[in-house]
Design an enzyme around this catalytic site. Sequence first.
Site, PDB file in Angstrom:
ATOM      1  CG  HIS A  94      41.294  38.545  37.284  1.00 13.24           C
ATOM      2  ND1 HIS A  94      41.628  37.340  37.862  1.00 13.24           N
ATOM      3  CD2 HIS A  94      39.938  38.562  37.192  1.00 13.24           C
ATOM      4  CE1 HIS A  94      40.521  36.651  38.109  1.00 13.24           C
ATOM      5  NE2 HIS A  94      39.488  37.373  37.716  1.00 13.24           N
ATOM      6  CB  CYS A 100      38.109  37.901  40.703  1.00 16.19           C
ATOM      7  SG  CYS A 100      36.611  37.764  39.691  1.00 16.19           S
ATOM      8  CD  GLU A 141      45.242  37.748  38.226  1.00 21.70           C
ATOM      9  OE1 GLU A 141      44.389  36.863  38.072  1.00 21.70           O
ATOM     10  OE2 GLU A 141      45.042  38.779  38.923  1.00 21.70           O
TER      11      GLU A 141
END
Length: 239
Positions: A198, A99, A200
Amino acid sequence: MTRPLIGVTTSNRSGWRIFPLMAFNIWLAGGRAIRWGAGHAADVATVDGIIIGGGDDISPDLYGGRLVTSARLDPQRDALERALVDDAVTHEKPVLGICRGSQMLNVALGGTLHQDAYGVYQGSRFMRTILPRKTVIIEPRTRLAELSNTDPMRVNALHTQAVEQLGDGLRVSARDEGGMIQAIERLTDPFAIGLQWHPEHLFYAHRQRSLFRALVCAAAARRDNAPQIPAVAADTRRG
Protein backbone atom coordinates in the site's frame (compact mmCIF):
# COMPACT_ATOMS: atom_id res chain seq x y z
CA MET A 1 -3.17 22.57 -18.15
CA THR A 2 -5.81 20.72 -16.13
CA ARG A 3 -4.49 17.96 -13.91
CA PRO A 4 -5.19 14.42 -15.20
CA LEU A 5 -8.27 12.90 -13.56
CA ILE A 6 -7.81 9.52 -11.86
CA GLY A 7 -10.75 7.29 -10.93
CA VAL A 8 -10.09 5.45 -7.65
CA THR A 9 -12.07 2.40 -6.56
CA THR A 10 -12.53 1.86 -2.83
CA SER A 11 -14.53 -0.34 -0.50
CA ASN A 12 -17.93 1.10 0.41
CA ARG A 13 -17.11 0.12 3.99
CA SER A 14 -13.66 1.72 4.44
CA GLY A 15 -13.33 4.04 1.46
CA TRP A 16 -14.26 7.12 3.49
CA ARG A 17 -10.88 6.94 5.24
CA ILE A 18 -8.76 5.52 2.39
CA PHE A 19 -9.86 7.79 -0.45
CA PRO A 20 -8.54 11.06 1.09
CA LEU A 21 -5.12 9.41 1.39
CA MET A 22 -5.27 8.25 -2.24
CA ALA A 23 -6.38 11.70 -3.36
CA PHE A 24 -3.49 13.29 -1.44
CA ASN A 25 -0.93 11.04 -3.15
CA ILE A 26 -2.47 11.69 -6.56
CA TRP A 27 -2.42 15.46 -5.95
CA LEU A 28 1.25 15.32 -4.93
CA ALA A 29 1.89 13.51 -8.23
CA GLY A 30 0.16 16.21 -10.27
CA GLY A 31 -3.28 14.66 -10.69
CA ARG A 32 -6.72 14.88 -9.16
CA ALA A 33 -8.96 12.07 -7.96
CA ILE A 34 -12.57 10.95 -8.09
CA ARG A 35 -13.91 8.15 -5.90
CA TRP A 36 -15.72 5.14 -7.33
CA GLY A 37 -17.48 2.33 -5.48
CA ALA A 38 -19.91 -0.52 -6.08
CA GLY A 39 -23.44 0.72 -6.67
CA HIS A 40 -22.30 4.08 -8.06
CA ALA A 41 -21.57 5.28 -11.58
CA ALA A 42 -18.03 4.62 -12.80
CA ASP A 43 -17.02 5.18 -16.40
CA VAL A 44 -13.47 4.79 -17.71
CA ALA A 45 -14.30 7.19 -20.55
CA THR A 46 -14.62 10.08 -18.07
CA VAL A 47 -11.12 9.75 -16.57
CA ASP A 48 -7.51 9.69 -17.76
CA GLY A 49 -6.38 6.75 -15.59
CA ILE A 50 -7.58 4.50 -12.78
CA ILE A 51 -6.44 3.09 -9.46
CA ILE A 52 -7.95 -0.18 -8.26
CA GLY A 53 -7.58 0.04 -4.49
CA GLY A 54 -7.28 -2.44 -1.66
CA GLY A 55 -9.99 -4.27 0.26
CA ASP A 56 -11.70 -7.63 0.58
CA ASP A 57 -10.58 -10.87 -1.09
CA ILE A 58 -11.55 -11.44 -4.73
CA SER A 59 -14.17 -14.13 -5.29
CA PRO A 60 -12.64 -17.39 -6.55
CA ASP A 61 -15.50 -17.58 -9.06
CA LEU A 62 -13.54 -15.10 -11.17
CA TYR A 63 -10.53 -17.39 -11.66
CA GLY A 64 -11.65 -20.94 -10.91
CA GLY A 65 -10.45 -21.10 -7.31
CA ARG A 66 -12.21 -22.73 -4.38
CA LEU A 67 -14.35 -20.89 -1.85
CA VAL A 68 -12.59 -20.34 1.48
CA THR A 69 -15.18 -19.99 4.24
CA SER A 70 -13.10 -17.42 6.14
CA ALA A 71 -12.87 -15.08 3.14
CA ARG A 72 -14.84 -11.82 3.14
CA LEU A 73 -16.08 -11.14 -0.37
CA ASP A 74 -17.69 -8.22 -2.20
CA PRO A 75 -19.22 -9.56 -5.45
CA GLN A 76 -20.54 -6.15 -6.54
CA ARG A 77 -17.11 -4.62 -6.25
CA ASP A 78 -15.56 -7.61 -8.04
CA ALA A 79 -17.87 -7.06 -11.00
CA LEU A 80 -17.24 -3.30 -11.08
CA GLU A 81 -13.45 -3.55 -10.95
CA ARG A 82 -13.14 -6.37 -13.43
CA ALA A 83 -15.21 -4.36 -15.91
CA LEU A 84 -13.10 -1.26 -15.24
CA VAL A 85 -9.84 -3.10 -15.91
CA ASP A 86 -11.29 -4.58 -19.10
CA ASP A 87 -12.42 -1.12 -20.23
CA ALA A 88 -9.10 0.46 -19.26
CA VAL A 89 -7.18 -1.98 -21.44
CA THR A 90 -9.66 -1.61 -24.31
CA HIS A 91 -9.48 2.19 -24.19
CA GLU A 92 -5.77 2.26 -23.31
CA LYS A 93 -6.15 4.02 -19.96
CA PRO A 94 -3.30 3.44 -17.46
CA VAL A 95 -3.91 1.43 -14.30
CA LEU A 96 -2.30 1.25 -10.87
CA GLY A 97 -3.46 -1.76 -8.84
CA ILE A 98 -2.90 -1.69 -5.08
CA CYS A 99 -3.04 -4.91 -3.05
CA ARG A 100 -6.47 -6.31 -4.00
CA GLY A 101 -6.18 -4.07 -7.06
CA SER A 102 -2.99 -5.82 -8.18
CA GLN A 103 -4.76 -9.15 -7.83
CA MET A 104 -7.76 -7.85 -9.79
CA LEU A 105 -5.47 -6.59 -12.57
CA ASN A 106 -4.04 -10.10 -12.83
CA VAL A 107 -7.41 -11.87 -12.68
CA ALA A 108 -9.05 -9.54 -15.21
CA LEU A 109 -6.24 -10.38 -17.64
CA GLY A 110 -6.78 -14.12 -17.22
CA GLY A 111 -4.48 -14.92 -14.29
CA THR A 112 -5.11 -16.80 -11.04
CA LEU A 113 -4.41 -16.27 -7.34
CA HIS A 114 -3.03 -18.19 -4.40
CA GLN A 115 -5.87 -17.95 -1.90
CA ASP A 116 -3.60 -18.90 1.00
CA ALA A 117 -0.39 -17.30 -0.22
CA TYR A 118 1.54 -17.74 3.03
CA GLY A 119 0.61 -21.42 3.12
CA VAL A 120 2.26 -21.81 -0.29
CA TYR A 121 5.25 -19.52 0.38
CA GLN A 122 6.23 -20.64 3.84
CA GLY A 123 9.51 -18.73 3.58
CA SER A 124 7.55 -15.49 3.30
CA ARG A 125 7.03 -13.73 6.59
CA PHE A 126 3.34 -13.20 7.40
CA MET A 127 2.50 -9.76 8.69
CA ARG A 128 -0.35 -7.27 8.68
CA THR A 129 0.93 -3.74 9.14
CA ILE A 130 0.86 -0.39 7.36
CA LEU A 131 4.45 0.15 8.54
CA PRO A 132 7.33 -0.61 6.12
CA ARG A 133 8.51 -3.83 7.73
CA LYS A 134 8.52 -6.20 4.73
CA THR A 135 11.38 -6.42 2.24
CA VAL A 136 10.73 -6.88 -1.48
CA ILE A 137 13.29 -7.61 -4.17
CA ILE A 138 12.77 -5.71 -7.41
CA GLU A 139 13.49 -7.55 -10.64
CA PRO A 140 16.13 -5.85 -12.82
CA ARG A 141 15.24 -4.48 -16.27
CA THR A 142 11.60 -3.95 -15.32
CA ARG A 143 9.50 -0.80 -15.34
CA LEU A 144 9.37 -0.89 -11.55
CA ALA A 145 13.16 -0.97 -11.47
CA GLU A 146 13.28 2.10 -13.72
CA LEU A 147 10.93 3.92 -11.35
CA SER A 148 12.36 2.81 -8.02
CA ASN A 149 15.79 1.26 -8.78
CA THR A 150 16.70 -2.29 -7.73
CA ASP A 151 17.72 -1.72 -4.12
CA PRO A 152 15.69 -3.90 -1.73
CA MET A 153 12.54 -1.99 -0.83
CA ARG A 154 10.86 -1.85 2.56
CA VAL A 155 7.08 -1.93 2.23
CA ASN A 156 3.98 -2.67 4.28
CA ALA A 157 1.74 -5.72 3.97
CA LEU A 158 -1.95 -6.40 4.62
CA HIS A 159 -2.70 -9.26 2.21
CA THR A 160 -3.29 -13.02 2.43
CA GLN A 161 -3.79 -13.68 -1.30
CA ALA A 162 -1.17 -13.24 -4.03
CA VAL A 163 -0.68 -13.73 -7.77
CA GLU A 164 -0.25 -17.33 -8.89
CA GLN A 165 -0.37 -17.63 -12.69
CA LEU A 166 0.22 -14.40 -14.55
CA GLY A 167 -2.46 -12.83 -16.71
CA ASP A 168 -1.93 -12.09 -20.39
CA GLY A 169 0.75 -9.52 -21.17
CA LEU A 170 2.07 -9.31 -17.59
CA ARG A 171 5.44 -10.01 -16.01
CA VAL A 172 6.71 -10.19 -12.43
CA SER A 173 8.54 -7.07 -11.27
CA ALA A 174 9.08 -7.84 -7.56
CA ARG A 175 9.00 -10.72 -5.08
CA ASP A 176 9.47 -10.92 -1.33
CA GLU A 177 12.30 -12.82 0.30
CA GLY A 178 10.26 -16.04 0.28
CA GLY A 179 9.55 -15.81 -3.47
CA MET A 180 5.94 -14.59 -3.30
CA ILE A 181 5.03 -12.21 -6.13
CA GLN A 182 4.77 -8.64 -4.84
CA ALA A 183 4.49 -6.61 -8.05
CA ILE A 184 3.43 -7.16 -11.66
CA GLU A 185 3.41 -4.94 -14.74
CA ARG A 186 2.20 -4.85 -18.33
CA LEU A 187 4.80 -5.21 -21.03
CA THR A 188 3.08 -2.78 -23.42
CA ASP A 189 0.70 0.18 -23.37
CA PRO A 190 -1.54 0.91 -21.65
CA PHE A 191 0.80 1.44 -18.70
CA ALA A 192 -0.19 -0.80 -15.77
CA ILE A 193 1.53 -1.80 -12.55
CA GLY A 194 0.15 -3.87 -9.70
CA LEU A 195 1.64 -3.63 -6.20
CA GLN A 196 0.89 -6.03 -3.38
CA TRP A 197 1.69 -3.34 -0.81
CA HIS A 198 0.00 0.00 0.00
CA PRO A 199 2.14 2.93 -1.23
CA GLU A 200 -0.58 5.41 -0.24
CA HIS A 201 0.47 4.95 3.40
CA LEU A 202 4.14 5.58 2.53
CA PHE A 203 3.82 9.01 0.91
CA TYR A 204 6.90 10.22 2.80
CA ALA A 205 9.09 7.85 0.75
CA HIS A 206 10.31 9.11 -2.64
CA ARG A 207 10.26 5.62 -4.18
CA GLN A 208 6.59 5.21 -3.29
CA ARG A 209 5.58 8.65 -4.56
CA SER A 210 7.26 7.81 -7.86
CA LEU A 211 4.62 5.12 -8.46
CA PHE A 212 1.76 7.61 -8.30
CA ARG A 213 3.75 10.05 -10.41
CA ALA A 214 4.20 7.35 -13.07
CA LEU A 215 0.46 6.74 -13.21
CA VAL A 216 -0.32 10.45 -13.50
CA CYS A 217 2.35 10.86 -16.19
CA ALA A 218 0.89 7.95 -18.15
CA ALA A 219 -2.59 9.45 -17.73
CA ALA A 220 -1.39 12.79 -19.12
CA ALA A 221 0.16 10.99 -22.08
CA ARG A 222 -3.08 9.09 -22.72
CA ARG A 223 -5.05 12.35 -22.64
CA ASP A 224 -2.68 13.68 -25.30
CA ASN A 225 -2.94 10.44 -27.31
CA ALA A 226 0.80 9.89 -26.80
CA PRO A 227 2.59 6.60 -25.98
CA GLN A 228 2.45 6.09 -22.22
CA ILE A 229 5.43 3.91 -21.36
CA PRO A 230 7.97 6.11 -23.21
CA ALA A 231 6.45 9.18 -21.50
CA VAL A 232 6.88 7.60 -18.07
CA ALA A 233 10.46 6.59 -18.89
CA ALA A 234 11.31 10.12 -20.06
CA ASP A 235 9.75 11.64 -16.94
CA THR A 236 11.71 9.23 -14.73
CA ARG A 237 14.99 10.22 -16.39
CA ARG A 238 14.20 13.90 -15.84
CA GLY A 239 13.21 13.29 -12.23
